[in-house]
Every structure is written in C-alpha cells, then in structure tokens.
Design a protein around this motif. Structure first.
Motif, mmCIF file in Angstrom:
data_model
loop_
_atom_site.group_PDB
_atom_site.id
_atom_site.type_symbol
_atom_site.label_atom_id
_atom_site.label_comp_id
_atom_site.label_asym_id
_atom_site.label_seq_id
_atom_site.Cartn_x
_atom_site.Cartn_y
_atom_site.Cartn_z
ATOM 1 N N TRP A 39 -15.318 -3.972 13.430
ATOM 2 C CA TRP A 39 -15.254 -3.025 14.547
ATOM 3 C C TRP A 39 -14.322 -1.841 14.296
ATOM 4 C CZ3 TRP A 39 -19.103 -3.036 17.537
ATOM 5 C CH2 TRP A 39 -19.778 -4.235 17.812
ATOM 6 N N ASN A 40 -13.765 -1.727 13.108
ATOM 7 C CA ASN A 40 -12.934 -0.550 12.837
ATOM 8 C C ASN A 40 -12.826 -0.269 11.339
ATOM 9 O OD1 ASN A 40 -11.400 1.603 13.831
ATOM 10 N ND2 ASN A 40 -9.474 0.526 13.508
ATOM 11 N N PRO A 41 -13.961 -0.254 10.607
ATOM 12 C CA PRO A 41 -13.845 -0.242 9.151
ATOM 13 C C PRO A 41 -14.015 1.099 8.460
ATOM 14 C CG PRO A 41 -16.042 -0.884 9.766
ATOM 15 C CD PRO A 41 -15.330 -0.494 11.020
ATOM 16 N N GLY A 42 -14.879 1.964 8.959
ATOM 17 C CA GLY A 42 -15.335 3.112 8.181
ATOM 18 C C GLY A 42 -14.304 4.209 8.046
ATOM 19 N N ASN A 43 -14.545 5.113 7.087
ATOM 20 C CA ASN A 43 -13.644 6.240 6.888
ATOM 21 C C ASN A 43 -14.404 7.403 6.278
ATOM 22 O OD1 ASN A 43 -13.773 5.816 3.994
ATOM 23 N ND2 ASN A 43 -12.371 4.104 4.313
ATOM 24 N N CYS A 44 -13.688 8.387 5.819
ATOM 25 C CA CYS A 44 -14.295 9.620 5.321
ATOM 26 C C CYS A 44 -14.806 9.515 3.887
ATOM 27 C CB CYS A 44 -13.271 10.758 5.396
ATOM 28 S SG CYS A 44 -13.624 11.970 6.691
ATOM 29 N N ASN A 45 -14.538 8.406 3.217
ATOM 30 C CA ASN A 45 -14.883 8.294 1.801
ATOM 31 C C ASN A 45 -16.261 7.701 1.545
ATOM 32 O OD1 ASN A 45 -12.332 9.234 0.840
ATOM 33 N ND2 ASN A 45 -11.459 7.263 1.405
ATOM 34 N N LEU A 46 -17.028 7.441 2.582
ATOM 35 C CA LEU A 46 -18.276 6.717 2.435
ATOM 36 C C LEU A 46 -19.423 7.601 1.951
ATOM 37 C CD1 LEU A 46 -18.154 4.701 5.778
ATOM 38 C CD2 LEU A 46 -17.366 3.959 3.536
ATOM 39 N N THR A 47 -20.363 6.979 1.245
ATOM 40 C CA THR A 47 -21.633 7.646 0.967
ATOM 41 C C THR A 47 -22.516 7.535 2.200
ATOM 42 O OG1 THR A 47 -22.717 5.638 0.156
ATOM 43 C CG2 THR A 47 -21.447 6.935 -1.450
ATOM 44 N N GLU A 106 -6.955 -6.106 13.665
ATOM 45 C CA GLU A 106 -5.765 -6.037 12.823
ATOM 46 C C GLU A 106 -5.872 -4.911 11.812
ATOM 47 O OE1 GLU A 106 -4.937 -9.686 10.869
ATOM 48 O OE2 GLU A 106 -4.448 -10.770 12.716
ATOM 49 N N ASP A 107 -4.736 -4.378 11.425
ATOM 50 C CA ASP A 107 -4.677 -3.346 10.409
ATOM 51 C C ASP A 107 -5.279 -3.874 9.105
ATOM 52 O OD1 ASP A 107 -3.094 -0.631 9.623
ATOM 53 O OD2 ASP A 107 -3.011 -2.070 7.964
ATOM 54 N N GLN A 108 -6.221 -3.110 8.528
ATOM 55 C CA GLN A 108 -6.924 -3.578 7.338
ATOM 56 C C GLN A 108 -6.067 -3.478 6.071
ATOM 57 O OE1 GLN A 108 -11.193 -2.646 7.039
ATOM 58 N NE2 GLN A 108 -10.935 -1.507 8.935
ATOM 59 N N ASN A 109 -4.975 -2.741 6.144
ATOM 60 C CA ASN A 109 -4.080 -2.628 4.994
ATOM 61 C C ASN A 109 -2.930 -3.631 5.056
ATOM 62 O OD1 ASN A 109 -5.504 -0.398 3.841
ATOM 63 N ND2 ASN A 109 -4.574 0.924 5.400
ATOM 64 N N ASN A 110 -3.047 -4.591 5.995
ATOM 65 C CA ASN A 110 -2.061 -5.660 6.132
ATOM 66 C C ASN A 110 -0.651 -5.151 6.425
ATOM 67 O OD1 ASN A 110 -3.939 -7.793 5.572
ATOM 68 N ND2 ASN A 110 -3.837 -7.228 3.410
ATOM 69 N N LYS A 111 -0.560 -4.031 7.112
ATOM 70 C CA LYS A 111 0.751 -3.547 7.523
ATOM 71 C C LYS A 111 1.284 -4.439 8.644
ATOM 72 C CE LYS A 111 -0.066 1.298 6.337
ATOM 73 N NZ LYS A 111 -0.196 2.683 6.845
ATOM 74 N N THR A 112 2.548 -4.791 8.526
ATOM 75 C CA THR A 112 3.165 -5.675 9.505
ATOM 76 C C THR A 112 4.134 -4.910 10.399
ATOM 77 O OG1 THR A 112 5.029 -6.258 8.086
ATOM 78 C CG2 THR A 112 3.012 -7.573 7.844
ATOM 79 N N LEU A 113 4.614 -5.597 11.403
ATOM 80 C CA LEU A 113 5.574 -4.990 12.322
ATOM 81 C C LEU A 113 6.833 -4.559 11.578
ATOM 82 C CD1 LEU A 113 5.608 -4.472 15.391
ATOM 83 C CD2 LEU A 113 6.830 -6.638 15.649
ATOM 84 N N SER A 117 -4.792 -1.769 15.347
ATOM 85 C CA SER A 117 -5.169 -0.374 15.582
ATOM 86 C C SER A 117 -5.263 -0.107 17.075
ATOM 87 C CB SER A 117 -6.515 -0.086 14.913
ATOM 88 O OG SER A 117 -7.054 1.142 15.360
ATOM 89 N N ALA A 118 -4.860 1.091 17.493
ATOM 90 C CA ALA A 118 -5.004 1.485 18.894
ATOM 91 C C ALA A 118 -6.237 2.355 19.107
ATOM 92 C CB ALA A 118 -3.765 2.241 19.363
ATOM 93 N N GLY A 119 -6.994 2.595 18.028
ATOM 94 C CA GLY A 119 -8.164 3.461 18.144
ATOM 95 C C GLY A 119 -9.357 2.811 18.793
#
Length: 237
Positions: free
Chosen positions: A158-166, A58-65, A101-103
């Motif tokens: 299974w789909n958490p990380g991003n570019c802002n991490l240390t 599921e989208d981690q930002n709680n975006k809905t349809l 997510s479709a990624g």
C-alpha cells in the motif's frame, strides 16, 4: 502553531481530522502525490482499525524511531525538565521499532477523539519546535510519537512505488507514492532527476483525466495559505 519545513499548512490538515470530520468514524488519509492503480476501497477493506486508532505502513527502509532521536533519553538532567508526557514517552518507548509513513493511513476518528490525539500532536509539535528532541518531527514523526505502540500494520503493497519505475513496473504497482522533496514528476527534469520518463508520462495522463481548474504550473506555484482559513481557527484555539 508549528509548520513544516515548507511552511505549507496543508500538511497540518490530517492532524485535525476529528474536528474537520466530526461525524465520521473511519477515514482514509492520502498524500496528494499519489497515483492509485487499484480501487481505493481495497485499502478500506484491508485496514482493521476496530482496536487501533490508525492502520499504517512501516517504513520500507527499516528506519527506526532511534534514527530520528537527537537527544540522549538517559540524560536525566535534560529529560527531567521536559513535560510529563515527553518524559513518559522517552522512558517507555521502543526506539528499535520501525517508524511508519504518514502519506497513507486509515484512521479510527472515534478513537482519535477519545484519546485526544489532535491535542497530543499539538503538544509534541510545540515542544519539539522549542526543544528539539526528534529530527523531522513534522507530520510523519508527530504521528509516530502520538500513535507509538498503538497501530495496526498494513502490507507494504500500500505504499511501495516511486519515481524510478518503468511503465510496466508502475502499472503493476498498487500505489505510486512520489515521496521526498524532489522525486516529483511535475517538477523540471533537472530537479526531479530520479523520475523516469515513463513515470512522468503516467503522471501527466492521470493528471489530465482530472478536471482541474488550474494548469500544472499554477498548481505548483499556488499560495497554500488559504488553507489556514480552515485550519487556523482549530490550530490556534
């Protein structure tokens, strides 16, 4: 056939997985902008697709349809002119349900073939191109429309990380997914300003391990249209 905002036919490939992999039942689909810090077989084991066509996050930002709906589904003067599959969807959809997510997803291609999922994705894509019903109805949203209420859910791990991490955070993350248009560590720093230097270094090290024939700059600028040689005959049939 419809193409996404960057006109990259690579993004259509996952739509035709049942045709591209005719003798395969279960498959993992991954975006190219990922780093796995764990054995991918753990994702395989975590995904139960015995009773569903796809296992998703599921989208981690709680975006809905509803976030992507750009028409009034109760406007019968408009909806009555739509094809029956779209009318039925708008009538019965749960617009408060989170999108996925479709990624990263795991698919049961036997079920995809049974429900003719590729054809359904094509129908939604072609309809939404001529008569926009949903924003961003490319890849992610098309799969959300076709598999609405038909998914099993995977943990957010299974789909958490991003570019802002240390560096420490990145190494503890199961997957780093560089989603979005500009959160790409291979882009110049003035464009991908969200990316930390730690993440850039981690991506470079992972990239260097692979024995690619092209260097980074060539990969960024490569013309993707050769993918149409594979996808085109299917997409245009």
């Amino acid at each position: 056939i419809f193409l996404d905002r960057k006109r990259d036919p690579h993004n259509l490939a996952r739509i035709y997985l049942p045709d591209l992999l005719p003798n395969i039942e279960k498959v993992i689909s991954l975006d190219a902008d990922l780093i796995f810090n764990v054995d991918v077989s753990k994702l395989w084991k975590a995904a139960d697709v015995r009773r569903h066509p796809v296992a998703v996050i599921e989208d981690q930002n709680n975006k809905t349809l509803a976030r992507y709906l750009i028409i009034d589904p109760n406007n019968s003067n408009f909806t009555n002119r739509l094809p029956s599959f779209a009318r039925n969807f708008l009538r019965h959809a749960n617009f408060s349900s989170p999108v996925f997510s479709a990624g990263v997803f795991v698919a049961n291609l036997t079920t995809w073939r049974r429900m003719n999922a590729s054809k359904s994705v094509e129908e939604w894509g072609i309809l939404n191109t001529g008569t926009p019903l949903f924003s961003h109805a490319l890849k992610k949203m098309l799969l959300n429309l076709v598999f609405h209420k038909r998914t099993s859910r995977l943990a957010h791990v299974w789909n958490p990380g991003n570019c802002n991490l240390t560096k420490q955070e990145a190494l503890k993350t199961t997957i780093i997914h560089f989603s979005g248009s500009y959160a790409k560590p291979w882009l110049p720093a003035n464009i991908s300003f969200d990316c930390t230097e730690d993440v850039r270094d981690l991506w470079k090290k992972n990239f260097a391990v692979q024995k690619w024939d092209m260097n980074i700059s060539e990969c960024i600028t490569a013309d993707p249209t050769h993918a149409l040689q594979l996808i085109g005959p299917i997409a245009n049939r």
